[in-house]
Scaffold this active site. Sequence first.
Site, PDB file in Angstrom:
ATOM      1  N   LYS A  76       0.809  -1.228   0.000  1.00 20.64           N
ATOM      2  CA  LYS A  76       0.000   0.000   0.000  1.00 20.64           C
ATOM      3  C   LYS A  76       0.840   1.274   0.000  1.00 20.64           C
ATOM      4  CE  LYS A  76      -3.652  -2.237   2.802  1.00 20.64           C
ATOM      5  NZ  LYS A  76      -2.954  -3.380   3.432  1.00 20.64           N
ATOM      6  N   GLU A 103      -5.676  -3.936  -6.628  1.00 16.65           N
ATOM      7  CA  GLU A 103      -6.970  -4.321  -6.039  1.00 16.65           C
ATOM      8  C   GLU A 103      -6.842  -4.672  -4.559  1.00 16.65           C
ATOM      9  OE1 GLU A 103     -10.385  -4.363  -5.599  1.00 16.65           O
ATOM     10  OE2 GLU A 103     -10.573  -5.032  -7.675  1.00 16.65           O
ATOM     11  N   LEU A 111     -11.424  -8.816  -2.417  1.00 17.95           N
ATOM     12  CA  LEU A 111     -12.774  -8.723  -2.986  1.00 17.95           C
ATOM     13  C   LEU A 111     -12.769  -7.809  -4.222  1.00 17.95           C
ATOM     14  CD1 LEU A 111     -14.780  -8.245   0.354  1.00 17.95           C
ATOM     15  CD2 LEU A 111     -14.469 -10.356  -0.930  1.00 17.95           C
ATOM     16  N   GLY A 162      -3.641 -14.995  12.294  1.00 16.74           N
ATOM     17  CA  GLY A 162      -2.945 -14.389  11.147  1.00 16.74           C
ATOM     18  C   GLY A 162      -3.660 -13.183  10.578  1.00 16.74           C
ATOM     19  N   GLU A 165      -1.554  -7.065  11.168  1.00 18.86           N
ATOM     20  CA  GLU A 165      -0.380  -6.563  10.464  1.00 18.86           C
ATOM     21  C   GLU A 165       0.872  -7.018  11.221  1.00 18.86           C
ATOM     22  OE1 GLU A 165      -0.245  -4.414   7.500  1.00 18.86           O
ATOM     23  OE2 GLU A 165      -2.172  -5.425   7.480  1.00 18.86           O
ATOM     24  N   ASP A 176      -3.602   0.903   8.962  1.00 18.52           N
ATOM     25  CA  ASP A 176      -3.826   0.028   7.811  1.00 18.52           C
ATOM     26  C   ASP A 176      -5.130   0.371   7.086  1.00 18.52           C
ATOM     27  OD1 ASP A 176      -2.918  -2.293   6.271  1.00 18.52           O
ATOM     28  OD2 ASP A 176      -4.776  -3.202   6.999  1.00 18.52           O
ATOM     29  N   LYS A 180      -6.024   1.966   3.187  1.00 16.97           N
ATOM     30  CA  LYS A 180      -7.004   1.464   2.214  1.00 16.97           C
ATOM     31  C   LYS A 180      -7.936   2.584   1.764  1.00 16.97           C
ATOM     32  CE  LYS A 180      -7.323  -3.109   4.401  1.00 16.97           C
ATOM     33  NZ  LYS A 180      -8.250  -4.115   4.931  1.00 16.97           N
ATOM     34  N   GLY A 306      -6.125 -12.121   5.099  1.00 16.32           N
ATOM     35  CA  GLY A 306      -5.611 -13.488   5.034  1.00 16.32           C
ATOM     36  C   GLY A 306      -4.812 -13.719   3.769  1.00 16.32           C
TER      37      GLY A 306
END
Lengths: 334, 334
Positions: A76, A103, A111, A162, A165, A176, A180, A306
Amino acid sequence: MVLGYDGLDLQADYWDAPQDSSRFTSQPADLVELTRFLNDDFNGNRVIIDCSASQEVADMYPRWLALGIHVITANKKAGSGPSELYNDCRQAQEGASAQWYYETTGPGSGLPVLCTLKDMVQSGDTVHKVEGIFSGTISYLTNAVAAGLPLSEALLQAHALGLCEPDPRDDLTGLDVRRKIVVLARELGLSLELADVITEQLMPVELSDWEPDTSDNAQPLIEQLSAALAAYDERLTACVTEAADNGMKLVPLGSVDLSTGIASVTMTPLPISSRLTRAEANDNIIAISSERYSPQPLIIQGPGAGCEITASGLFGDMLALSRTLVEWTIPKIE
Amino acid sequence: MVLGYDGLDLQADYWDAPQDSSRFTSQPADLVELTRFLNDDFNGNRVIIDCSASQEVADMYPRWLALGIHVITANKKAGSGPSELYNDCRQAQEGASAQWYYETTGPGSGLPVLCTLKDMVQSGDTVHKVEGIFSGTISYLTNAVAAGLPLSEALLQAHALGLCEPDPRDDLTGLDVRRKIVVLARELGLSLELADVITEQLMPVELSDWEPDTSDNAQPLIEQLSAALAAYDERLTACVTEAADNGMKLVPLGSVDLSTGIASVTMTPLPISSRLTRAEANDNIIAISSERYSPQPLIIQGPGAGCEITASGLFGDMLALSRTLVEWTIPKIE
């Protein structure tokens, strides 16, 4: 760094036993050397898939794109970093007709959100607002707290699954999810920086300067952080309970509103009947309102964190790129 | 039928005042002549966008595809008709590298469902089951009945909102949703016919042979049908009420189960807490369970009927096709 124009055998033991051969060379990692290697390739179609979280790698995108090397990234740092780097990428890309896919760096991770928005905008729709649950991790934490677990324990559980971050403080401070949101906002044409995203975080303000013990015998970071959080567990539990007493559910609501230009992520109580309270486990929910999709929005929902899901999203980007480069019929991968 | 190699002016009055010129010819509709016209074109990229519901047009797809003419369609007749026609299309397409897009003919209409499934399968995921609310119209009707309206009146309302098929019996008998299910099932590799879809319909069995009065002074079809339905209104209302009394909601649940090979659409009571009871107004909900998306499915939800949404889906198909044919940067349409 192992380089070979004829492909590498992913099962081979290049890493433990570096050796040169006619089919590959092995050498210390060097991004400039990697760039030279790619640029010398006779093959017109070159792509870098960045699975790192490294600023150093992200800083190379403008150069790669300007050379016509496509970039697919789960990193990112370029999309949500300073506008200067982002704009450099865009300019380089347009000048060289190189493609840049990301994406998995926006809300929803794997997604199909950004590709859907692209189709909507390119087919003439006008997006009004995108809102929802953009962090699988925070969603998991608030769901666990609503189910009765203290935040400090919920964090340990999320880490074990899991979902966190590498530095779980990035989850708690909302760094995080803010990243996004910046990726999404820029995709929708807003020009903003990470600091412009209005943010309400799960990290107690008292811990904003908290640093872990990094000495040799120290506990793992996650356990130290959980222990530090425990003193403030009651605070979030009280908010969640108060919301529940009023028939509401507290959710980490992310939003990019094109009418106001405001991007935010805040802990918001929503009526239980709201679509956006339906995030289970680590689900993300993305609700897109547009000229066509109103009053009911288009909603995309599913696990948003994940390994497998992220790999799947990267593969989706690779397919989108491939379809523009090679003949259409891509055989099913067995 | 108006033909012109240099493009047609969609605002022009070709239809009322047919006339030939150097830029176009005007003549009675003739699909064979249209095919010849397209085949003679010097332009390598040719596409037919079928917005009809005509069997005659669908029957031409194999010929068009074999000639390398791409087909984008909102017409379900080829995708859900006899397997023979469907297989002919597939074979013709593969032989000629022509592309066939039909996103709007599956569950979700304009929602990005089939393209998402394509990415999942091509990137190596295994789909287990796709289920949900596949009919915006039936969903609207059962929601209205749950809100207290008799079915006969709910149908009039849905019709006034433009949510019904030209012959609303196709909605009540489930023909339209069954067609979508066949398209989906075939996309997922099942080989089945319309008659193989297990179907529970809203049309009272007593009315299965009902035919409207088609004489000159007859009422419109929708009003005749509503009047005929009224005698059976109580039946659906009772089912909906019984479900509600048990904390359930009655929904038209569509399903394609890859483990059993069974495709069905049945009126199913689901617990209120289920994701699939959240369809508002004419929403569709599509829940995809796969190896990667489990235990939580990937969910796509939004309005699943209406002109704009369908046009949007066709445009999305056109974009997907264009990206494989032309340079990548498609300008935003203002």
